[in-house]
Design an enzyme around this catalytic site. Sequence first.
Site, PDB file in Angstrom:
ATOM      1  N   THR A 102       0.786  -1.082  -0.169  1.00  0.00           N
ATOM      2  CA  THR A 102       0.078   0.037  -0.072  1.00  0.00           C
ATOM      3  C   THR A 102       0.949   1.208  -0.048  1.00  0.00           C
ATOM      4  OG1 THR A 102      -0.231  -0.124   2.467  1.00  0.00           O
ATOM      5  CG2 THR A 102      -1.962  -1.134   1.020  1.00  0.00           C
ATOM      6  N   VAL A 115       3.184   9.112   7.628  1.00  0.00           N
ATOM      7  CA  VAL A 115       2.148   7.821   7.769  1.00  0.00           C
ATOM      8  C   VAL A 115       2.837   6.984   7.073  1.00  0.00           C
ATOM      9  CG1 VAL A 115       0.036   9.298   7.867  1.00  0.00           C
ATOM     10  CG2 VAL A 115       0.709   8.887   5.599  1.00  0.00           C
ATOM     11  N   GLU A 116       2.389   5.640   7.275  1.00  0.00           N
ATOM     12  CA  GLU A 116       2.672   4.432   6.837  1.00  0.00           C
ATOM     13  C   GLU A 116       4.364   4.146   6.813  1.00  0.00           C
ATOM     14  OE1 GLU A 116       1.084   2.140   3.944  1.00  0.00           O
ATOM     15  OE2 GLU A 116      -0.715   3.294   3.515  1.00  0.00           O
ATOM     16  N   GLY A 117       4.914   4.673   7.909  1.00  0.00           N
ATOM     17  CA  GLY A 117       6.340   4.371   8.108  1.00  0.00           C
ATOM     18  C   GLY A 117       6.825   5.882   7.768  1.00  0.00           C
TER      19      GLY A 117
END
Length: 379
Positions: free
Chosen positions: A241, A362-364
């Site tokens: 994603t 976000v997301e790492g």
Amino acid sequence: MTYNLTEDQETLRKTIGRFANEKVSPLAEEIEHSGDYPDELIGMMNELGIMGLPYEEKYGGGGADLLTMSIAMEELAKVCANTAMVPITQELGAMPIVVMGNEEQKEKYLSKIATGEYRIAFALTEPDAGSDVASMKSTAVRDGDNYILNGAKRFISYADVADVFSFFAKTDISQGNNGISSFIVERNTPGITIGKKENKMGFKGFSSCEVFFDNVVVPKANLLGEEGDGFKIAMETLDKTRPLVAICGVGLAQGALDYAIDYSKTRTQFGKPISRFQGLQWMMADMAMQIEASRQLVYKAATVVDRNETKSSMLGAMSKCFATDVAMKVTTDALQIVGGSGYMKEYPTERYFRQAKLLQIVEGTNQIQRVVIAGQLLK
């Protein structure tokens, strides 16, 4: 467009772009200002098949690959990044079921997620466990044919509107990453409490909340894979994603550049449009080059993920890191071109600028993306 897109992909791009400009763009500022995402837009996206785009046709989805999904999300992000994050967040939450769910779980949940009947949230992050997933404190204790879940999650996107959670907890606290498991948890299960809605700097139409699980009883049938598979599920989910967060950055940056170009043609100083000053021309040229480089890297990453190639983790991290860093730089430069007006809330450049910052986190975080990339290089 330079990536040899198919005729169907080009048609989709134009269709989503038209929808974004006609239906979404007029509401973009109000969505950010109010902090509420309108149900009517979600309904329109369901009708167009946007919400179900990445899911298999047998579950009622569009069967689109990640590259096609990326093309669509860029068009939304150009005018309203909050809108792009609605289907992106949905896919993030659903991906654990996609990658590890059995057929019964997929049929039960993906068929409702693909049609928009269910919204799903990805419940991984905790107050003391962000990048360091192994330090999570949430627990899942086996009790006969059930698990008892306890824990607190933070910064969970769309938790306040979710019907289902992909929830991560430790079934064995002594095993670190290897002790993490993943569960499908329905929102109406007793013991789930939604905490405060975070007051973010940007992406205000894209809610983030605390979620508390207090002796939540979940049937064993809702365990994804086996006990201890949770870390693997979470990492594979993020690998698949991250290009979508990256393409959101590409679209956001493109929207900021488009606005800056239009503004520069109408803003006059020293007797001529500011677009005729070489200093600003070079700024815009650099912005355009950086955006196109980002776009092509995201397309490459999405293609590699679609083919399930071994470099998918590294290229996903590269695309997310590079494209969102570019988004931050481009939105900063766009605001500079628009000048004092660009700093005012009635102009979209300040919204683009604030939103770009979150994409680097976000997301790492982008620092973690560099750790992932370096780890792959040094294998």
